[in-house]
Enzyme design. Structure first.
Site, PDB file in Angstrom:
ATOM      1  CD  GLU A 132     -10.626  -1.428  -8.626  1.00 35.26           C
ATOM      2  OE1 GLU A 132     -11.785  -1.058  -8.294  1.00 35.26           O
ATOM      3  OE2 GLU A 132      -9.651  -1.367  -7.843  1.00 35.26           O
TER       4      GLU A 132
ATOM      5  NE  ARG B 158      -3.671   2.764  -0.871  1.00 34.49           N
ATOM      6  CZ  ARG B 158      -4.929   2.669  -0.466  1.00 34.49           C
ATOM      7  NH1 ARG B 158      -5.562   3.725  -0.031  1.00 34.49           N
ATOM      8  NH2 ARG B 158      -5.560   1.499  -0.450  1.00 34.49           N
TER       9      ARG B 158
ATOM     10  CD  GLU C  90      -3.012  -1.081   0.161  1.00 31.01           C
ATOM     11  OE1 GLU C  90      -3.015  -0.113  -0.629  1.00 31.01           O
ATOM     12  OE2 GLU C  90      -3.828  -2.018   0.089  1.00 31.01           O
TER      13      GLU C  90
HETATM   14  C1  DMJ Z   1      -6.233   0.593  -4.924  1.00 30.75           C
HETATM   15  O1  DMJ Z   1      -5.440   0.773  -3.813  1.00 30.75           O
HETATM   16  C2  DMJ Z   1      -5.467  -0.049  -6.039  1.00 30.75           C
HETATM   17  O2  DMJ Z   1      -6.128   0.154  -7.241  1.00 30.75           O
HETATM   18  C3  DMJ Z   1      -5.258  -1.510  -5.827  1.00 30.75           C
HETATM   19  O3  DMJ Z   1      -4.654  -2.122  -6.940  1.00 30.75           O
HETATM   20  C4  DMJ Z   1      -6.584  -2.192  -5.580  1.00 30.75           C
HETATM   21  N1  DMJ Z   1      -7.308  -1.562  -4.523  1.00 30.75           N
HETATM   22  C5  DMJ Z   1      -7.469  -0.131  -4.536  1.00 30.75           C
HETATM   23  C6  DMJ Z   1      -8.642   0.374  -5.340  1.00 30.75           C
HETATM   24  O4  DMJ Z   1      -9.724  -0.407  -5.389  1.00 30.75           O
END
Ligand code: DMJ
Length: 638
Positions: free
Chosen positions: A537, A273, A269
């Site tokens: 997504e 991010r 994460e």
């Molecule tokens: C985000 O942190 C990223 O896209 C990850 O690949 C999947 N989960 C979340 C969004 O849904």
């Protein structure tokens, strides 16, 4: 025509003289009347009773599942928080005609037809339950207590709020929804900027410098204590040309942000991010502040790779320089250890320090060789001691495996299409998807990606899987077989239907597709799966599909989704919130959390979808990491 015989007048209405309350009288009378019936009549009655029994048995599982929902607990995908289900979210029987009781919960009727909501869809509209319900509102003239389309007031019931609380809510004055349909792209872009400003307003006022806004309680939540939303949103502000907001955030990064903190962060994460966000902002702005910060966090994350197998641990203490797996296991998640490569590889390229790239490339090389795959599909867990897959035999393109597939393709693109092992693994995995996971729903033949567990197929699809149409389209754009684009289009339609078939027009977290002939609708949603976390997504895939096909229907679909986020998740005092129930437009039940990816990804992809400028982050020059942070495709000499 036969003449009526005496028997034809025998009826089963028991209105005779005498004591008709006496059981014995009733029994004798019934028997006498039964004997008086013709054989044909008796057979008809027996047949009807038998038919009713068969129907009763056939519908028993659905009914029990329905009632089991009364006691189910909702398990959030993040944090595994247990919550009581609000009893009134139970759906009505599918065939029930919408009735407007003041606090009716659940769907407004059967969802058995594909919904056409965008102008470009080639699917016929036959029924629109949302419209039906609105019509019913009008016809019966009852005023719902909370108007659909109203902004969520900050003092409305929050996460886990009970139905009682919902009933006690005051009537919220409806906020006029501007109808932007068929408006020029300029206005749609402005609407995205407005949405961002509104989200930012809440963050700035109630959560400045903290990880996540809790817009209903006007507070914040901490995860890593690193200003996650602010960092995730930096490049979005730059791309949306929100320079004032960007400058404020930049000042915070330069004066307040410190990674020298005794905190445990999740490697994946924080890589996608924070490291991804900083690298991308550096590329867009050229400001070395962001590169310095990227190098700092990247270096602090490196202890995660000090494991016996070199498969990284899930957690790192960035202050102490120690790393560890979760408390209950020495496994890491496959998607997590294979979706940090774009970022660390880029960090090496920029800093000329090869250690970052070496660490993540080694993970890919090991995973490439591992036993336990099925037709290129990978299990969901990998052990940090042995370096082997664990929990074998379970395959999904959803949570815990999703971005493994995405990063195979994207690393190949990032590196100038030279690393053939990555491409081979990607192509093989797609064949595995087609062979094992791809099916059609009934009645409308939507193509979907299910899951496999020890040879058993399950028609379950996470919203997370909706990254796949975009990834497939990106591959086709970079020269992979044209049938990838065809599959991308089919899956895009399915992901759109996951929104369009819900009463709020927003997708749930997970759907189950019906596959048996005679199903009345394609999509079922379990009570525990009805939440929407503002995920990106589908919007992400719409952006890719629009860029490559220029088919306007993808924009129109995105436009509908943005409007529905505005209707059901916007909080009046600032910010947007995740909701618990996408099937209840009257009370979607706010959860009181705005995920950082709503600003980092969802709003950015909306903007790119509506932008007419193909040079705004050209897909021939940039590759987006899994958190929507664009990183450059390396020049071919490198
Ligand atoms: C985000 O942190 C990223 O896209 C990850 O690949 C999947 N989960 C979340 C969004 O849904």
């Amino acid at each position: 025509m036969h003449s009526p015989s005496r028997k034809d007048f025998v009826s089963l209405t028991f209105t005779g003289s005498g004591n008709y309350n006496s059981k014995q009288w009733r029994r004798q009378s019934c028997w006498r009347k039964w004997k008086q019936l013709s054989r044909l009549q008796r057979n008809l009655i027996l047949f009807t009773v038998a038919l009713m029994l068969v129907c009763g048995i056939a519908t028993y599982p659905a009914v029990t599942e329905h009632f089991r929902g009364l006691t189910v607990v909702v398990k959030e995908d993040e944090g595994h928080v247990l919550k009581p289900v609000i009893p009134e979210v139970l759906p009505e029987p599918p065939s029930a005609k919408p009735k407007r009781a003041p606090h009716k919960r659940g769907p407004h009727g059967p969802q058995n037809r594909l919904q056409k909501k965008g102008t470009g869809s080639d699917i016929q509209v036959e029924e629109n339950p949302i419209q039906d319900a609105k019509k019913a509102d009008k016809e019966e003239g009852e005023k719902p207590l909370v108007k659909r389309g109203a902004l969520i007031e900050a003092d409305q019931a929050t996460e886990g709020g009970t139905a009682k609380e919902a009933e006690n809510k005051v009537d919220v004055p409806a906020v006029e929804q501007k109808d932007h349909s068929h408006e020029p792209e300029f206005d749609r872009l402005e609407a995205v900027r407005d949405a961002f400003r509104h989200a930012w307003k809440g963050y700035k006022e109630f959560a400045w410098g903290q990880d996540e806004l809790r817009p209903i309680s006007k507070s914040y939540g901490e995860w890593f204590g690193l200003g996650l939303t602010l960092i995730d949103a930096l490049d979005t502000m730059w791309i949306l040309n929100l320079r004032e907001e960007f400058e404020e955030a930049k000042t915070w990064v330069s004066t307040e942000l410190s990674f020298n903190k005794n905190v445990d962060v999740n490697l994946f994460e924080s890589t996608i991010r924070i490291l991804g966000g900083l690298l991308s902002t550096y590329h867009l702005t050229g400001d070395t502040l962001f590169l310095d910060k990227a190098k700092d966090i990247g270096t602090r994350l490196m202890p995660a790779f000090n494991t016996p197998s070199k498969i990284p641990y899930s957690d790192v203490n960035i202050g102490k320089g120690t790393a560890h797996p979760p408390r209950w296991t020495s496994d890491s998640t496959v998607a997590e250890v294979t979706s940090i490569q774009l970022e660390f590889r880029e960090l090496s390229r920029l800093t000329q320090d090869t250690r970052y790239r070496a660490a993540v490339d080694e993970v890919m090389q090991k995973v490439h060789k591992l036993e336990g795959k099925q037709d290129g599909l990978v299990p969901m867990f990998i052990n940090t001691n042995s370096g082997q897959f664990t929990h074998l035999g379970v395959f999904t393109l959803g949570a815990r495996a999703d971005s493994y597939y995405e990063y195979l393709l994207k690393q190949w693109i990032q590196g100038g299409q030279k690393e053939t092992e990555l491409l081979d693994d990607y192509l093989q995995a797609l064949e595995g998807v087609k062979k094992n996971l791809l099916k059609k729903s009934s009645p409308n033949s939507l193509t979907f990606v299910g899951e496999l567990s020890h040879g058993q197929f399950s028609p379950k699809m996470d919203h997370l899987v909706c990254f796949l149409p975009g990834t497939l389209a990106l591959g086709a754009h970079h020269g992979l077989p044209a049938d990838h684009m065809e599959l991308a289009k089919q899956l895009m339609e399915t992901c759109y239907q996951m929104y369009a078939q819900m009463e709020t027009g927003l997708s749930p977290e997970i759907v189950h597709f019906n596959m048996h002939e005679g199903s009345i609708r394609d999509v079922d949603v379990k009570l525990a799966d009805r939440h929407n976390l503002l995920r990106p997504e589908t919007v992400e895939s719409l952006f890719y599909l629009y860029r490559f096909t220029k088919d306007r229907k993808y924009r129109d679909w995105g436009w509908e989704i943005l409007q529905n986020f505005n209707k059901y998740t916007k909080v009046s005092t600032g910010g947007y919130t995740s909701i618990n129930n996408v099937r209840d437009p009257e009370y979607p039940s706010p959860r009181d959390k705005m995920e950082s990816f709503f600003l980092g990804e969802t709003l950015k992809y909306f903007y790119l979808l509506f932008s007419d400028d193909p040079e705004l982050l050209s897909l021939d020059k940039y590759v987006f990491n899994t958190e929507a942070h664009p990183l450059p495709i390396w020049p071919s000499a490198e």
